[in-house]
Scaffold this motif. Sequence first.
Motif, PDB file in Angstrom:
ATOM      1  N   THR A  73      -1.558 -14.324  -4.833  1.00 20.82           N
ATOM      2  CA  THR A  73      -2.864 -13.785  -5.227  1.00 20.82           C
ATOM      3  C   THR A  73      -2.858 -12.266  -5.224  1.00 20.82           C
ATOM      4  O   THR A  73      -3.250 -11.626  -6.206  1.00 20.82           O
ATOM      5  N   TYR A  74      -2.389 -11.674  -4.130  1.00 19.25           N
ATOM      6  CA  TYR A  74      -2.426 -10.216  -4.010  1.00 19.25           C
ATOM      7  C   TYR A  74      -1.350  -9.564  -4.869  1.00 19.25           C
ATOM      8  O   TYR A  74      -1.583  -8.497  -5.449  1.00 19.25           O
ATOM      9  N   ARG A  75      -0.188 -10.192  -4.957  1.00 14.90           N
ATOM     10  CA  ARG A  75       0.848  -9.645  -5.838  1.00 14.90           C
ATOM     11  C   ARG A  75       0.321  -9.540  -7.258  1.00 14.90           C
ATOM     12  O   ARG A  75       0.530  -8.532  -7.945  1.00 14.90           O
ATOM     13  N   ASN A  76      -0.356 -10.579  -7.734  1.00 11.86           N
ATOM     14  CA  ASN A  76      -0.851 -10.585  -9.107  1.00 11.86           C
ATOM     15  C   ASN A  76      -1.835  -9.454  -9.371  1.00 11.86           C
ATOM     16  O   ASN A  76      -1.846  -8.875 -10.466  1.00 11.86           O
ATOM     17  N   PHE A  77      -2.645  -9.120  -8.386  1.00 13.70           N
ATOM     18  CA  PHE A  77      -3.601  -8.030  -8.577  1.00 13.70           C
ATOM     19  C   PHE A  77      -2.898  -6.676  -8.626  1.00 13.70           C
ATOM     20  O   PHE A  77      -3.138  -5.875  -9.539  1.00 13.70           O
ATOM     21  N   PHE A  78      -2.025  -6.415  -7.668  1.00 18.78           N
ATOM     22  CA  PHE A  78      -1.449  -5.073  -7.573  1.00 18.78           C
ATOM     23  C   PHE A  78      -0.285  -4.845  -8.533  1.00 18.78           C
ATOM     24  O   PHE A  78       0.002  -3.700  -8.884  1.00 18.78           O
ATOM     25  N   GLU A  79       0.334  -5.901  -8.992  1.00 18.97           N
ATOM     26  CA  GLU A  79       1.389  -5.737  -9.983  1.00 18.97           C
ATOM     27  C   GLU A  79       0.828  -5.394 -11.364  1.00 18.97           C
ATOM     28  O   GLU A  79       1.572  -5.103 -12.289  1.00 18.97           O
ATOM     29  N   GLN A  80      -0.499  -5.424 -11.500  1.00 19.12           N
ATOM     30  CA  GLN A  80      -1.124  -4.979 -12.741  1.00 19.12           C
ATOM     31  C   GLN A  80      -1.158  -3.454 -12.840  1.00 19.12           C
ATOM     32  O   GLN A  80      -1.442  -2.900 -13.898  1.00 19.12           O
ATOM     33  N   THR A  81      -0.877  -2.771 -11.731  1.00 20.11           N
ATOM     34  CA  THR A  81      -0.905  -1.305 -11.723  1.00 20.11           C
ATOM     35  C   THR A  81       0.493  -0.750 -11.962  1.00 20.11           C
ATOM     36  O   THR A  81       1.494  -1.466 -11.843  1.00 20.11           O
ATOM     37  N   ASP A  82       0.570   0.533 -12.274  1.00 25.98           N
ATOM     38  CA  ASP A  82       1.871   1.179 -12.445  1.00 25.98           C
ATOM     39  C   ASP A  82       2.295   1.942 -11.192  1.00 25.98           C
ATOM     40  O   ASP A  82       3.378   2.517 -11.145  1.00 25.98           O
ATOM     41  N   TRP A  83       1.435   1.945 -10.148  1.00 24.97           N
ATOM     42  CA  TRP A  83       1.763   2.699  -8.939  1.00 24.97           C
ATOM     43  C   TRP A  83       2.286   1.826  -7.805  1.00 24.97           C
ATOM     44  O   TRP A  83       2.890   2.330  -6.853  1.00 24.97           O
ATOM     45  N   TYR A  84       2.062   0.522  -7.883  1.00 30.33           N
ATOM     46  CA  TYR A  84       2.449  -0.345  -6.766  1.00 30.33           C
ATOM     47  C   TYR A  84       3.963  -0.543  -6.734  1.00 30.33           C
ATOM     48  O   TYR A  84       4.562  -1.038  -7.685  1.00 30.33           O
ATOM     49  N   ILE A  85       4.581  -0.143  -5.611  1.00 29.18           N
ATOM     50  CA  ILE A  85       6.021  -0.295  -5.407  1.00 29.18           C
ATOM     51  C   ILE A  85       6.245  -0.958  -4.055  1.00 29.18           C
ATOM     52  O   ILE A  85       6.003  -0.341  -3.011  1.00 29.18           O
ATOM     53  N   PRO A  86       6.677  -2.218  -4.015  1.00 33.13           N
ATOM     54  CA  PRO A  86       6.940  -2.865  -2.715  1.00 33.13           C
ATOM     55  C   PRO A  86       8.179  -2.273  -2.054  1.00 33.13           C
ATOM     56  O   PRO A  86       9.268  -2.300  -2.629  1.00 33.13           O
ATOM     57  N   VAL A  87       7.999  -1.720  -0.866  1.00 33.67           N
ATOM     58  CA  VAL A  87       9.129  -1.090  -0.176  1.00 33.67           C
ATOM     59  C   VAL A  87       9.335  -1.596   1.247  1.00 33.67           C
ATOM     60  O   VAL A  87      10.328  -1.278   1.887  1.00 33.67           O
ATOM     61  N   SER A  88       8.394  -2.401   1.770  1.00 31.64           N
ATOM     62  CA  SER A  88       8.525  -2.832   3.161  1.00 31.64           C
ATOM     63  C   SER A  88       7.737  -4.118   3.395  1.00 31.64           C
ATOM     64  O   SER A  88       6.732  -4.376   2.737  1.00 31.64           O
ATOM     65  N   SER A  89       8.217  -4.906   4.367  1.00 26.14           N
ATOM     66  CA  SER A  89       7.511  -6.127   4.741  1.00 26.14           C
ATOM     67  C   SER A  89       6.586  -5.904   5.929  1.00 26.14           C
ATOM     68  O   SER A  89       5.925  -6.820   6.392  1.00 26.14           O
ATOM     69  N   ASN A  90       6.518  -4.670   6.420  1.00 24.42           N
ATOM     70  CA  ASN A  90       5.618  -4.341   7.534  1.00 24.42           C
ATOM     71  C   ASN A  90       5.273  -2.850   7.477  1.00 24.42           C
ATOM     72  O   ASN A  90       6.148  -2.006   7.649  1.00 24.42           O
ATOM     73  N   VAL A  91       4.007  -2.542   7.215  1.00 27.36           N
ATOM     74  CA  VAL A  91       3.576  -1.146   7.128  1.00 27.36           C
ATOM     75  C   VAL A  91       2.474  -0.844   8.153  1.00 27.36           C
ATOM     76  O   VAL A  91       1.783   0.172   8.051  1.00 27.36           O
ATOM     77  N   ASP A  92       2.307  -1.713   9.141  1.00 25.45           N
ATOM     78  CA  ASP A  92       1.219  -1.566  10.116  1.00 25.45           C
ATOM     79  C   ASP A  92       1.209  -0.194  10.781  1.00 25.45           C
ATOM     80  O   ASP A  92       0.144   0.393  11.005  1.00 25.45           O
TER      81      ASP A  92
END
Length: 307
Positions: free
Chosen positions: A258-277
Amino acid sequence: MKIVNYTLISLLAVSLASCKKEGKTNESGKDSLTAKKDSVVVVPEVHQEYYGIYTGEFAGMEKVVDETDGSEYDVNNYKRISLKINRITKDSVYGQSIVNGNQRPFRGVFNETSTSFVLDEPGNDKTDGRFEVKLKGDSLTGKWNAFDKTTVKAPSKTLKLTKKEFVYNPNFMLDKDSDLVDWSNPKEFTEKYKDEETGKTESYKTSKNRIASEAIFKLNASKQKLTEKDLKNLRKLDLEIIKNSVFARHGYSFKKETYRNFFEQTDWYIPVSSNVDNDLSPMEKENVALLNRFTKYAEDKYDSFGR
């Protein structure tokens, strides 16, 4: 008695001489044994210009079984992936892959002649496999194959990646023309209607999807301190998107489609980590806690859509 004393003196002298020899110091003031322990072989790095994050399309075909008749058909399994090249030496390449909230280290080799990489994930996870990609300018293209083809939905995938520099920017928002429908979690509803000919009330089942409102373009939990007044009338999906926008800005790799589909619509979203807390600001943490509290009791709005 003298012979015994002379013998002890001789043994003591030999022992002292031996200790002095073994404890011989070098120019740094350390004895030779310690110097050997402290010496580290430094492997020179090469092609540091190729270091960085390559992100983009990760796609393959997966088989889906139709529940109505049992027939099989292929659908495209698309995700966004990031490959981080951290270190290259003459013999090895080190880095990590980030996809679906799963962060895996890899190690491989670089072929200077063909400017290509062969990169292997460890193999102790069912999703691990081998990347075979070619570098051309700032692009990486190639394929990935799972080590165990029976444990993943799409065991072979292609990659089309572009080198990008990850930057945290609190101003990042979803695009105004983003699709606001959650296609990943349809829900079955029973609808009723009145048959005009018979006058009887009939019922049928229909599938509906959650939809977000325009509020997701107005509230930014990375820039403004949210209040209860801001959130009290929002839909559950609105609250989820506003909250997860915080994590997306920090490069979090989402497990939920669900969340991947929303943010992958942008050109700025770059997944770089599995924990950013630990990367969140104090205000972001407070906003996330407030959003979580409201999400528990919020309701969703559903509607029927075709794709």
